[in-house]
Design a protein around this motif. Structure first.
Motif, PDB file in Angstrom:
ATOM      1  N   ARG A  97      -4.226  -2.114 -10.203  1.00  0.00           N
ATOM      2  CA  ARG A  97      -4.047  -1.216  -8.866  1.00  0.00           C
ATOM      3  C   ARG A  97      -5.602  -0.675  -8.465  1.00  0.00           C
ATOM      4  O   ARG A  97      -6.318  -0.797  -9.250  1.00  0.00           O
ATOM      5  CB  ARG A  97      -3.374   0.002  -9.333  1.00  0.00           C
ATOM      6  CG  ARG A  97      -4.049   0.562 -10.573  1.00  0.00           C
ATOM      7  CD  ARG A  97      -2.903   1.964 -11.027  1.00  0.00           C
ATOM      8  NE  ARG A  97      -3.539   2.191 -12.177  1.00  0.00           N
ATOM      9  CZ  ARG A  97      -3.220   3.446 -12.962  1.00  0.00           C
ATOM     10  NH1 ARG A  97      -2.433   4.403 -12.251  1.00  0.00           N
ATOM     11  NH2 ARG A  97      -3.853   3.660 -13.760  1.00  0.00           N
ATOM     12  N   PHE A  98      -5.932  -0.357  -7.352  1.00  0.00           N
ATOM     13  CA  PHE A  98      -6.746   0.048  -7.013  1.00  0.00           C
ATOM     14  C   PHE A  98      -6.986   1.203  -5.813  1.00  0.00           C
ATOM     15  O   PHE A  98      -5.628   1.452  -5.225  1.00  0.00           O
ATOM     16  CB  PHE A  98      -8.051  -0.971  -6.424  1.00  0.00           C
ATOM     17  CG  PHE A  98      -7.173  -1.787  -5.229  1.00  0.00           C
ATOM     18  CD1 PHE A  98      -6.524  -2.725  -5.395  1.00  0.00           C
ATOM     19  CD2 PHE A  98      -7.672  -1.466  -3.760  1.00  0.00           C
ATOM     20  CE1 PHE A  98      -5.977  -3.441  -4.435  1.00  0.00           C
ATOM     21  CE2 PHE A  98      -7.359  -2.093  -2.829  1.00  0.00           C
ATOM     22  CZ  PHE A  98      -6.379  -3.131  -2.984  1.00  0.00           C
ATOM     23  N   ALA A 107      -1.858  -0.639  -4.186  1.00  0.00           N
ATOM     24  CA  ALA A 107      -3.043   0.170  -3.754  1.00  0.00           C
ATOM     25  C   ALA A 107      -2.704   1.558  -3.179  1.00  0.00           C
ATOM     26  O   ALA A 107      -1.972   1.602  -2.701  1.00  0.00           O
ATOM     27  CB  ALA A 107      -3.918  -0.670  -2.734  1.00  0.00           C
ATOM     28  N   LEU A 108      -3.688   2.400  -3.603  1.00  0.00           N
ATOM     29  CA  LEU A 108      -3.246   3.811  -3.250  1.00  0.00           C
ATOM     30  C   LEU A 108      -4.271   4.128  -2.211  1.00  0.00           C
ATOM     31  O   LEU A 108      -5.503   3.982  -2.324  1.00  0.00           O
ATOM     32  CB  LEU A 108      -3.458   4.997  -4.319  1.00  0.00           C
ATOM     33  CG  LEU A 108      -3.050   6.248  -4.261  1.00  0.00           C
ATOM     34  CD1 LEU A 108      -1.429   6.135  -3.835  1.00  0.00           C
ATOM     35  CD2 LEU A 108      -3.508   7.102  -5.440  1.00  0.00           C
ATOM     36  N   LEU A 143       0.792  -1.091   0.078  1.00  0.00           N
ATOM     37  CA  LEU A 143       0.043  -0.114  -0.066  1.00  0.00           C
ATOM     38  C   LEU A 143       0.910   1.345   0.085  1.00  0.00           C
ATOM     39  O   LEU A 143       1.890   1.241   0.687  1.00  0.00           O
ATOM     40  CB  LEU A 143      -0.919   0.106   1.317  1.00  0.00           C
ATOM     41  CG  LEU A 143      -1.561  -1.001   1.755  1.00  0.00           C
ATOM     42  CD1 LEU A 143      -2.375  -1.103   2.975  1.00  0.00           C
ATOM     43  CD2 LEU A 143      -2.877  -1.383   0.289  1.00  0.00           C
ATOM     44  N   ARG A 144       0.464   2.375  -0.648  1.00  0.00           N
ATOM     45  CA  ARG A 144       1.139   3.616  -0.714  1.00  0.00           C
ATOM     46  C   ARG A 144       0.078   4.585  -0.255  1.00  0.00           C
ATOM     47  O   ARG A 144      -1.158   4.741  -0.612  1.00  0.00           O
ATOM     48  CB  ARG A 144       1.531   3.927  -2.157  1.00  0.00           C
ATOM     49  CG  ARG A 144       2.638   4.762  -2.041  1.00  0.00           C
ATOM     50  CD  ARG A 144       2.886   6.138  -1.331  1.00  0.00           C
ATOM     51  NE  ARG A 144       3.943   6.709  -1.639  1.00  0.00           N
ATOM     52  CZ  ARG A 144       4.359   7.856  -1.210  1.00  0.00           C
ATOM     53  NH1 ARG A 144       3.399   8.578  -0.717  1.00  0.00           N
ATOM     54  NH2 ARG A 144       5.489   8.546  -1.330  1.00  0.00           N
ATOM     55  N   GLN A 145       0.370   5.230   0.914  1.00  0.00           N
ATOM     56  CA  GLN A 145      -0.600   6.210   1.404  1.00  0.00           C
ATOM     57  C   GLN A 145      -0.115   7.823   0.940  1.00  0.00           C
ATOM     58  O   GLN A 145       0.866   8.028   0.693  1.00  0.00           O
ATOM     59  CB  GLN A 145      -0.221   6.215   2.881  1.00  0.00           C
ATOM     60  CG  GLN A 145      -1.543   6.452   3.753  1.00  0.00           C
ATOM     61  CD  GLN A 145      -1.909   7.800   3.920  1.00  0.00           C
ATOM     62  OE1 GLN A 145      -1.031   8.774   4.254  1.00  0.00           O
ATOM     63  NE2 GLN A 145      -3.035   8.219   3.665  1.00  0.00           N
ATOM     64  N   ALA A 168       7.240   2.616   0.109  1.00  0.00           N
ATOM     65  CA  ALA A 168       7.603   4.087  -0.159  1.00  0.00           C
ATOM     66  C   ALA A 168       7.295   4.690  -1.336  1.00  0.00           C
ATOM     67  O   ALA A 168       7.054   5.752  -1.523  1.00  0.00           O
ATOM     68  CB  ALA A 168       9.263   4.370   0.282  1.00  0.00           C
ATOM     69  N   SER A 169       7.342   3.736  -2.480  1.00  0.00           N
ATOM     70  CA  SER A 169       7.240   4.411  -3.767  1.00  0.00           C
ATOM     71  C   SER A 169       5.916   3.723  -4.332  1.00  0.00           C
ATOM     72  O   SER A 169       5.490   2.456  -4.199  1.00  0.00           O
ATOM     73  CB  SER A 169       8.372   3.734  -4.556  1.00  0.00           C
ATOM     74  OG  SER A 169       8.229   4.208  -5.947  1.00  0.00           O
ATOM     75  N   PRO A 170       5.092   4.699  -4.981  1.00  0.00           N
ATOM     76  CA  PRO A 170       3.867   4.044  -5.741  1.00  0.00           C
ATOM     77  C   PRO A 170       4.176   2.969  -6.805  1.00  0.00           C
ATOM     78  O   PRO A 170       3.362   2.243  -6.916  1.00  0.00           O
ATOM     79  CB  PRO A 170       3.174   5.334  -6.323  1.00  0.00           C
ATOM     80  CG  PRO A 170       4.325   6.493  -6.313  1.00  0.00           C
ATOM     81  CD  PRO A 170       5.250   6.128  -5.131  1.00  0.00           C
TER      82      PRO A 170
END
Lengths: 658, 250, 305
Positions: free
Chosen positions: B193-194, B167-168, B126-128, B160-162
């Motif tokens: 991706r979602f 998922a974002l 996951l990327r926040q 760390a990196s998309p």
């Protein structure tokens, strides 16, 4: 079979025609044709000595007092001749394309091509002649021709100074060489290498002195540390093909001279071997340290030459030690590795300089801090420069790894006479490993900063790919680098007969010590095959993938100026070796919180040896000025000095007439 | 020796992770609101007092996507119709699933996505992106990978990196200043991706729905696949929603 | 023991990801978590292979080829090392030179891919990585030469074999030096933090920020293989049942490999990352250990009966 000496008049005629003809194109064609002819003649003639036959001996009659000039092309000379002339030919071909913009704006190139012919001529002389005076003549021809070639852009004062620096340095070397020859002449009353040899074979106190004098002379020619200071300036000033030929071919004459006198000298003493080994290691160490911090691509490559001749000298030192200890395996490994490294270095160094020249032609700058993203605009140059970089860092599957592997085999074999000697050899191997890792850092930096990423300076113009006449030499060298790496017999066969000149050589022993090379080559081939397949597959697969900007953490105000520069890349490393590499840091950074003016920061790494030389010269000049200022001021002092001088002269005259 | 001391400290800590996150119910947490069928006198007291207009009367409905879990409605209701329970499972796969009606008592369960369950069932990165929120949701999301909740045991991790992410995870009401950044993060992600919207602000704009700096066009162009309501949502809410979405068994 | 292609490739297939999973598991246990399953790295790699990559417009084809060069060089280095104590597939005298230079090729590939993105972060990681490796290269040669002079051979897997010959101090120095080499090359604490997300503290992590999909999977696999190769070397040095061969030797080797992984995970959990300027000094310790091993090996070879 026509004598290879016919190439001499051929080249002279070509040079005269090139100077005389008005049209640049005609000069180029004449130079290329005569050089090709000379190449062919020489290659055909030296084929037999190179591949196992006997040496060619010739005598050229000459008016007294010289009477005859003896020529002798044995395996060593044949080895050097076989690649020097073709590489000079490729360099001349490269010059045609590289200098075309200058020709288009009206410069006359005839002299330049004539000088290139003279360089080829000097090789024929240096590598075959057996008379010290003609050897010095060839040496001088090479030096002066190289100097004139370097100052092609003579209108710039900086370039004139670099050329002058080179001229002075090379003549200092010439004087040392003359001193050595004079010493030998005084002992043998002859100018013949053969009689030099018979004198040197006998143990005598002068042997060590002559060895050191010759070592210094050849070290100056080949740009060993600390005699290398002229090299970076000359390389930065000269056109790309001249730098390539100087680094790759002309300065190898120093190594040739060294080996020639090694053979003439016979079995060396142990201290000579240690001297050469340590000297080579120091050259490699300091050369590579400076390579990692230069911002001028061509200066960088110049220091890399110092590093590589250091590695070759490491091999030669090992060979010396093996010979003096009576361990044939070490002698063979050392000299085989060193000789082959000379050839490998010529191959990849010329390629790198040619590619740097293509960069200069397109971007008019070789300053790493201003370049970037060139791979998009010059893809072919980028690919060729990459091959040169990988070969230069001794990475598989290219050729340099194999010659360094042979040197490693010798250093790590543990066949020295005492544990102390073995330990020192292993430490030398560890030093070589360090040099290899730093050259990988420098290569990645040179290629990565200039070709990858984005352009760092918008004012640098967008140029075109180099024309065919520049691409062909690059492709030849790149192909050779790969071919010699995958099929080492190509290089080894050329070196084998030179090894045969050493008295401890036996074909069986050579085969035995080189046996592990087969395993390395097999692994290299597998790796190369896999890389080729994987590279092609991945390249094709990625063509249709989605594209976007580089992920920058969502930062919207990024610019190409924020990329890592060359000095940032090597900053941490150069800080570790601060004591050896003085760094000049110029900065104008505002102290207030919201600066109104842009700041400036620039780092330069000056050559420590050159700095010291200039310091010492300046201090000496000051001392001389100080002393000479005193003399007129005190007439009694002058009177006393004059009286002393008269007394001394009178004493000498009285002695000599007694 | 410090190693032995560290070992002793570690052993004294026991096992701080929650054994079964699927059935854990946090004590004192204001979670799923239960809307009773009766009695509701349609007095509209709750509708008036709700700060985000999450409630509707006749029929009684509560939009969990707008709810900030302040419980003002629970206090305002004279009949006790609305009751907040500590149940943490509140996630939904569709926006309309967050609209609670009277008589609901089951915790919300997300329907497993066939494609994503197969791909990310054992490994989800996951990327926040924090798009203008108050940072409460970010603190809770940070806690998802601590020793209590330990999302890594399911292969769920923050990266760390998309480019490394599947998922974002977006929090905050989406401000105008973050438009380009969030667009860059989404475009940088490789398919498949979602998008996950976490917190009342992300799902509906929350308290800032009417603000001038709020710009929710990104959500209109890329629809979230998973909604995690709360203000802020409990780590168990987030974790259970993800595990349901990926079809991971209890 | 005869060369067995099948066993070598089998160990290369399973062990790297298992060992990485073990290190991660140990870290989780030390922190009080339950942690990811042992095979989590394998699940990650399999998932990554099914994602379609996105490439930066700044990059050249080098960017998508470099991770596979890295993977290929990691496998190539595994060809000469006794994996799980097995006899390596391709060994020849002085193969440790090949080992060192092939790792250098992989490192240069990743560094060039990092510079290709034109990103300041990745350039930073590339610079740090290159700097550390320059101080590290001599260590491997010193240790290998020390072991070779003791064993009287020049082949790596023979030199690594444990011999009950009393050269305990040499072996200890070699193991410690190799441990530091492993920490640098496999980006472990205290040299590098593999789980940090702060660019200022990254070395390896920051170089791969822009890779996605199968490329990232190749890099993770390559890194796992390097970890496995380093662990195998240390396990071979410590395994007293290696000469016996068979199941006992293999079991002992696997146990030792697991022990090394546990040790790495423990150091990672209990030790903070070194200041960046201090890392070359830390590698200098390895240089000192290597030099001591060399001196012990050189004089030991003389005094050995």
């Amino acid at each position: 079979m026509p004598s290879f000496l016919l190439s001499v008049p051929l080249l002279v005629v070509g040079a005269l025609l090139a100077v005389g003809l008005r049209s640049n194109r005609a000069s180029a064609v004449v130079a290329l044709a005569t050089q090709a002819g000379a190449c062919l003649l020489v290659l055909l003639s030296v084929g037999p000595p190179l591949f196992g036959g006997g040496a060619i001996e010739l005598l050229w009659p000459w008016p007294p007092p010289i009477t005859t000039i003896p020529f002798r092309v044995d395996a060593l000379g044949a080895f050097f001749l076989s690649w020097s002339l073709p590489m000079t030919l490729l360099g001349t071909l490269y010059a045609v394309g590289y200098l075309r913009p200058s020709f288009a704006s009206g410069r006359q190139g005839g002299t330049h091509f004539a000088l290139l012919n003279l360089v080829a001529l000097s090789f024929v002389l240096i590598y075959s002649v057996q008379n010290a005076l003609v050897f010095l003549l060839g040496w001088e021809v090479a030096a002066v021709a190289a100097w004139l070639l370097v100052i092609w852009e003579y209108r710039s004062q900086k370039i004139r100074f670099a050329g002058f620096n080179y001229l002075v340095s090379t003549h200092v070397g010439l004087f040392v060489l003359v001193a050595a020859f004079m010493l030998l002449h005084s002992k043998t009353a002859s100018m013949d290498f053969a009689s030099f040899g018979s004198f040197l074979q006998r143990p005598s106190p002068a042997r060590g002195t002559i060895f050191l004098l010759l070592g210094v002379a050849f070290a100056l020619k080949s740009a060993f540390f600390p005699f290398h200071t002229w090299l970076p300036r000359a390389h930065a000033a000269a056109p790309a093909h001249v730098s390539a030929l100087m680094s790759g071919v002309i300065h190898k004459a120093g190594l040739f001279g060294f080996l020639r006198f090694t053979l003439l000298m016979g079995r060396p003493e142990e201290w000579m071997g240690w001297t050469v080994l340590i000297f080579g290691l120091l050259s490699a160490f300091f050369g590579v340290l400076y390579t990692s911090t230069q911002r001028d691509l061509k200066r960088l490559l110049g220091y890399s030459s110092t590093e590589n001749v250091g590695i070759a000298a490491l091999g030669f030192g090992l060979g010396y030690l093996g010979w003096s200890w009576g361990v044939p395996a070490l002698g063979l490994l050392g000299f085989a590795g060193g000789l082959w490294h000379v050839l490998n270095h010529a191959i990849f160094k010329c390629l790198l300089f040619y590619a740097a020249g293509a960069v200069y032609r397109a971007a008019h700058s070789v300053d790493l801090e201003r370049l970037g993203g060139l791979a998009k605009r010059l893809p072919r140059t980028a690919a060729l420069f990459l091959i040169g970089t990988l070969a230069g860092s001794a990475l598989p599957p290219f050729n340099t790894l194999l010659s360094e592997f042979i040197i490693y085999m010798g250093l790590l074999s543990g066949q020295g006479p005492s544990p102390e000697a073995n330990v020192v050899l292993v430490v030398a191997a560890a030093g070589l490993a360090f040099v290899g890792a730093v050259s990988a850092l420098s290569g990645a930096r040179a290629f990565g900063i200039s070709f990858l990423g984005q352009p760092r300076d918008d004012r640098v113009p967008v140029g075109a790919e180099p024309p065919g006449s520049m691409l062909v030499p690059m492709l030849c060298h790149a192909g050779l680098a790969l071919a010699c790496g995958l099929a080492p017999q190509l290089g080894l066969n050329m070196v084998r007969s030179s090894l045969g000149l050493f008295p401890f050589f036996t074909p069986l022993e050579l085969e035995r010590v080189l046996a592990p090379l087969a395993g390395l080559v097999y692994a290299s081939r597998l790796l190369a095959l896999f890389l080729l397949v994987a590279g092609l597959v991945r390249w094709r697969q990625g063509l249709a993938a989605r594209r976007g900007p580089t992920w920058g953490c969502g930062y919207q105000a990024g610019s190409p100026r924020m990329q890592y520069t060359g000095s940032s890349f090597s900053e941490h490393f150069s800080r570790i070796f601060d004591s050896c590499m003085p760094a000049l840091r110029r900065e104008r950074i505002a102290s207030e919180i919201f600066p109104q003016q842009p700041g400036q920061l620039a780092t330069h790494h000056a050559d420590a040896v050159e700095q010291r030389i200039f310091e010492v010269l300046a201090r000496g000049e000051d001392a001389v000025t100080e002393v000479s200022e005193r003399i007129p001021g005190q007439p009694r002092f002058a009177f006393a000095a004059g009286l002393c001088a008269l007394l001394i002269i009178g004493a000498i005259a009285w002695e000599s007439f007694r | 020796m410090s190693l032995l001391r560290s070992l002793r400290v570690r052993l004294s800590q026991g096992t701080p992770y929650i054994g079964d996150v699927r059935t854990a119910v946090p004590e004192g947490f204001r979670g799923l609101p239960i809307l009773a069928e009766t009695p509701c006198g349609a007095c509209r007291a709750c509708v008036e007092i709700c700060p985000t207009q999450a409630l509707a009367a006749a029929p009684l409905g509560l939009d969990l996507g707008r709810c900030v879990f302040c419980a003002a409605c629970e206090d305002a209701c004279p009949h006790g119709t609305i009751q907040f329970t500590p149940e943490p499972k509140l996630g939904a796969g569709r926006r309309e699933d967050l609209l609670l009606t009277a008589g609901n008592s089951e915790p919300l369960r997300v329907k497993a996505s066939a494609t994503f369950a197969r791909l990310f069932g054992r490994s989800l990165k996951l990327r926040q992106v924090s798009a203008g929120g108050c940072n409460a949701c970010e603190l809770e999301l940070n806690a998802v990978v601590n020793v209590n909740f330990d999302a890594q045991r399911f292969g769920i991790e923050w990266v760390a990196s998309p480019r490394h992410a599947d998922a974002l995870v977006v929090t905050g009401p989406l401000t105008r200043a973050m438009q380009e950044a969030i667009r860059a993060a989404w475009d940088a992600m490789p398919e498949p991706r979602f998008l996950v919207a976490v917190g009342a602000c992300a799902i509906s704009g929350g308290l800032y729905r009417e603000a001038t700096e709020t710009d929710r066009t990104f959500f209109e162009s890329v629809g979230p696949s998973l909604f995690v309501p709360g203000c802020p949502p409990h780590p168990l809410t987030f974790l259970n929603a993800l595990l349901d979405f990926l079809g991971v068994d209890a | 023991m005869t060369v067995s292609w099948f066993e070598n490739w089998l160990s290369l297939l399973f062990m790297p990801l298992l060992l990485t999973g073990l290190v991660n598991r140990v870290k989780s246990l030390w922190s009080g978590r339950r942690g990811p399953p042992l095979l989590q790295p394998a699940y990650d790699v399999l998932k990554l292979l099914r994602k379609s990559p996105v490439y930066s417009a700044t990059t050249t084809p080098l960017f998508r080829i470099a991770p596979w060069v890295f993977l290929a060089t990691a496998c190539a280095s595994a060809l000469v090392v006794p994996l799980c104590g097995l006899r390596p597939i391709a060994s020849f005298p002085f193969d440790f030179v090949w080992f060192a230079y092939v790792w250098a090729l992989g490192r240069v590939a990743i560094v060039l891919a990092a510079l290709d993105t034109g990103s300041a972060f990745e350039g930073m990681g590339a610079a740090r990585e290159s700097t550390f490796s320059t101080v590290l290269e001599p260590v491997l040669f010193l240790v290998a030469a020390a072991l070779c002079s003791r064993a009287g051979t020049h082949t790596l897997h023979v030199a690594l074999r444990f011999e009950a010959d009393g050269a305990v101090l040499l072996r200890v120095c070699a193991v410690l030096a190799l441990l530091i080499v492993l920490q640098v090359e496999a980006s472990r604490m205290p040299v590098d933090d593999p789980s940090t997300h702060l660019e200022l503290t990254m070395v390896h992590e920051v170089m791969v920020l822009d890779h996605s999909g199968a490329d990232l999977a190749a890099i993770q696999l390559g890194a796992a293989i390097k970890l496995f190769v380093g662990t195998s070397m240390i396990a071979a040095l410590l395994n007293p049942w290696a000469a016996a061969g068979g199941a006992l030797g293999l079991a002992a080797n696997l146990a030792l490999s697991a022990l090394v992984a546990v040790l790495l995970g423990t150091i990672e959990s209990l030790v903070a990352r070194l200041k960046l300027r201090s890392v070359p000094n830390y590698i200098g310790i390895a240089l000192g250990l290597g030099a001591m091993a060399l001196l012990l090996g050189a004089w030991g070879a003389v005094s050995a009966p």
